[in-house]
Design a protein around this motif. Structure first.
Motif, PDB file in Angstrom:
ATOM      1  N   LEU A 244      98.519  27.221  22.109  1.00 15.63           N
ATOM      2  CA  LEU A 244      97.409  28.241  21.521  1.00 15.63           C
ATOM      3  C   LEU A 244      98.023  29.556  21.755  1.00 15.63           C
ATOM      4  N   SER A 245      98.656  29.899  22.905  1.00 16.02           N
ATOM      5  CA  SER A 245      99.084  31.266  22.992  1.00 16.02           C
ATOM      6  C   SER A 245     100.101  31.688  21.775  1.00 16.02           C
TER       7      SER A 245
ATOM      8  N   ILE B 125      79.223  29.460  17.240  1.00 15.31           N
ATOM      9  CA  ILE B 125      79.426  28.187  17.805  1.00 15.31           C
ATOM     10  C   ILE B 125      80.575  27.952  18.358  1.00 15.31           C
ATOM     11  N   VAL B 126      81.649  28.077  17.774  1.00 16.84           N
ATOM     12  CA  VAL B 126      83.041  27.576  17.919  1.00 16.84           C
ATOM     13  C   VAL B 126      83.714  28.445  19.134  1.00 16.84           C
ATOM     14  N   CYS B 127      83.460  29.818  18.885  1.00 21.09           N
ATOM     15  CA  CYS B 127      84.270  30.871  19.739  1.00 21.09           C
ATOM     16  C   CYS B 127      83.380  31.237  20.979  1.00 21.09           C
ATOM     17  N   TRP B 128      82.366  31.462  20.699  1.00 13.99           N
ATOM     18  CA  TRP B 128      81.369  32.276  21.867  1.00 13.99           C
ATOM     19  C   TRP B 128      80.964  31.178  22.811  1.00 13.99           C
ATOM     20  N   VAL B 129      80.449  30.002  22.262  1.00 11.77           N
ATOM     21  CA  VAL B 129      79.475  29.165  23.029  1.00 11.77           C
ATOM     22  C   VAL B 129      80.433  28.399  24.158  1.00 11.77           C
ATOM     23  N   PRO B 130      81.793  28.044  23.894  1.00 11.42           N
ATOM     24  CA  PRO B 130      82.838  27.377  24.790  1.00 11.42           C
ATOM     25  C   PRO B 130      83.110  28.472  25.969  1.00 11.42           C
TER      26      PRO B 130
ATOM     27  N   MET C   9      87.612  32.233  22.319  1.00 12.75           N
ATOM     28  CA  MET C   9      87.283  33.494  22.648  1.00 12.75           C
ATOM     29  C   MET C   9      88.754  34.445  21.900  1.00 12.75           C
ATOM     30  N   ALA C  10      89.540  34.382  22.284  1.00  9.03           N
ATOM     31  CA  ALA C  10      90.790  35.104  21.665  1.00  9.03           C
ATOM     32  C   ALA C  10      90.899  35.193  20.354  1.00  9.03           C
ATOM     33  N   VAL C  11      90.263  33.816  19.727  1.00  7.30           N
ATOM     34  CA  VAL C  11      90.489  33.501  18.142  1.00  7.30           C
ATOM     35  C   VAL C  11      89.961  34.513  17.329  1.00  7.30           C
ATOM     36  N   ILE C  12      88.611  35.107  17.931  1.00  6.27           N
ATOM     37  CA  ILE C  12      87.829  35.620  17.013  1.00  6.27           C
ATOM     38  C   ILE C  12      88.606  36.945  16.213  1.00  6.27           C
ATOM     39  N   PRO C  13      89.419  38.006  16.855  1.00  2.00           N
ATOM     40  CA  PRO C  13      90.021  38.794  16.137  1.00  2.00           C
ATOM     41  C   PRO C  13      90.789  38.222  14.817  1.00  2.00           C
ATOM     42  N   VAL C  14      91.399  37.171  15.235  1.00  2.61           N
ATOM     43  CA  VAL C  14      92.414  36.564  14.302  1.00  2.61           C
ATOM     44  C   VAL C  14      91.537  36.057  12.916  1.00  2.61           C
ATOM     45  N   VAL C  15      90.316  35.497  13.437  1.00  2.58           N
ATOM     46  CA  VAL C  15      89.356  35.165  12.028  1.00  2.58           C
ATOM     47  C   VAL C  15      88.890  36.305  11.339  1.00  2.58           C
ATOM     48  N   LEU C  16      88.540  37.413  12.091  1.00  4.58           N
ATOM     49  CA  LEU C  16      87.963  38.531  11.498  1.00  4.58           C
ATOM     50  C   LEU C  16      89.166  39.365  10.620  1.00  4.58           C
ATOM     51  N   GLY C  17      90.454  39.180  11.140  1.00  2.17           N
ATOM     52  CA  GLY C  17      91.556  39.852  10.660  1.00  2.17           C
ATOM     53  C   GLY C  17      91.989  39.187   9.161  1.00  2.17           C
ATOM     54  N   PHE C  18      92.312  37.818   9.309  1.00  2.00           N
ATOM     55  CA  PHE C  18      92.740  36.933   8.076  1.00  2.00           C
ATOM     56  C   PHE C  18      91.294  36.796   7.153  1.00  2.00           C
TER      57      PHE C  18
END
Length: 332
Positions: free
Chosen positions: A27-28, A244-249, A286-295
């Motif tokens: 993941l990193s 749901i996928v990024c913030w809830v966990p 949570m760390a995936v959020i900027p990646v989703v926004l960027g792509f």
């Protein structure tokens, strides 16, 4: 005697360390590479060199650092034996990077929120006018708070014969509660509020545009209206999916860890493996959020798509020339 006990805890924690490595390293790696691609796309596109993208670029760097620190964050729940100064660095640096990531994320949402809610006042907005002042702020404030244990706000016992490294010796309960319920949870609630507010304003604007369009056309809803409604529906679906996928966990992980700390009377009240899995999933999501926004922004990925297209064309041309030479050899 205390040294032997800490060494035994290190040996017993080896399976947990293997679990951390297997969970965090893939993941990193994905988070680091994805952020590097988006950063390169923004840097090489001069049209994107403006205030909103400067803040988003700072967020990407914070997310990149969070990806680097991701393997060290779950290991805070393991007790090890090392010098107290090294233990401070091992706990303060990942905590600082995680807080700076969240502060940058709040700043990006706040800048977008102010631009949409107050578009006429955006040019006079202090964040827009004083970018060199606003950018260091989202890094200095987390650094100041995360460094408080190094200035004395810790639970190190002077009677310890061995310097055991454990997060309870670095972060007092009051420090953790203040960070969770004074910084993390309010920041997440602020992001949720600003996102919902922007979606609400967007929905009202879409309705106004549809009314004006019908008053001019005087007929049934056109294809343009359907396309606008579909885009808005997709936007709401994406935002709901991210929450749901990024913030809830992450919210579940933070609250479970805080409740376990509150119920703890001496030894750990939760299994280390459970805590490791929750931390890896929560922080990683949570760390995936900027990646989703960027792509999701085609301007950020434009240089990457151009480079991949050129590489694909070269590969096709190379295969084509090989095929032609093979045909000529057969004909000869």
């Amino acid at each position: 005697m205390a040294c032997n006990q800490s060494n035994h805890s290190n040996e017993s924690s080896s399976p947990e360390m293997y679990l951390i490595i297997w969970l965090t390293f893939p993941l990193s790696t994905v988070i680091i590479l994805a952020n590097l691609l988006i950063i390169i796309g923004i840097i090489y596109n001069r049209k994107l060199h403006n205030t909103p993208n400067y803040f988003f670029l700072s967020l990407l760097f914070a997310d990149l650092c969070t990806g680097l620190a991701l393997p060290f964050i779950p290991s805070m729940s393991l007790e090890r034996h090392m010098k107290f100064s090294n233990c401070l660095v091992l706990h303060i640096v990942p905590n600082f990077l995680l807080l700076s990531f969240l502060f940058n994320l709040v700043m990006v949402h706040y800048e977008c929120y102010f631009c949409i809610v107050h578009p006429l006042q955006y040019s006079n907005f202090w964040v827009h006018r004083y970018v060199p002042l606003a950018l260091p702020t989202v890094w200095i404030l987390p650094l100041f708070y995360a460094s408080l244990p190094a200035f004395g706000w810790n639970k190190r016992s002077p009677n310890q014969s061995c310097e055991d490294c454990f997060y309870k010796y670095i972060f007092p309960r009051e420090f953790i509660y203040l960070e969770v319920y004074g910084l993390l949870i309010p920041a997440i609630l602020a992001i949720i509020f600003m996102t919902v507010r922007v979606l609400w304003i967007t929905r009202s604007q879409v309705k106004d545009i549809c009314k004006l369009h019908r008053s001019v056309q005087r007929d049934e809803p056109s294809d343009k209206e359907h396309r606008m409604n579909m885009r808005y529906a997709k936007c709401v679906a994406v935002v709901s999916f991210i929450f749901i996928v990024c913030w809830v966990p992450y919210i579940v992980y933070v609250n479970v860890s805080t409740i376990a700390l509150w119920q703890d009377k001496g030894e750990s009240s939760t299994e280390p493996k459970t805590h490791i899995i929750l931390s890896c999933i929560g922080i990683g999501s949570m760390a995936v959020i900027p990646v989703v926004l960027g792509f999701g922004n085609r301007q950020y990925t434009k240089p990457i798509r151009k480079g991949l297209r050129k590489l694909w064309d070269r590969c096709r041309k190379g295969n084509g020339t090989k095929d032609v030479t093979n045909v000529e050899v057969v004909l000869d």
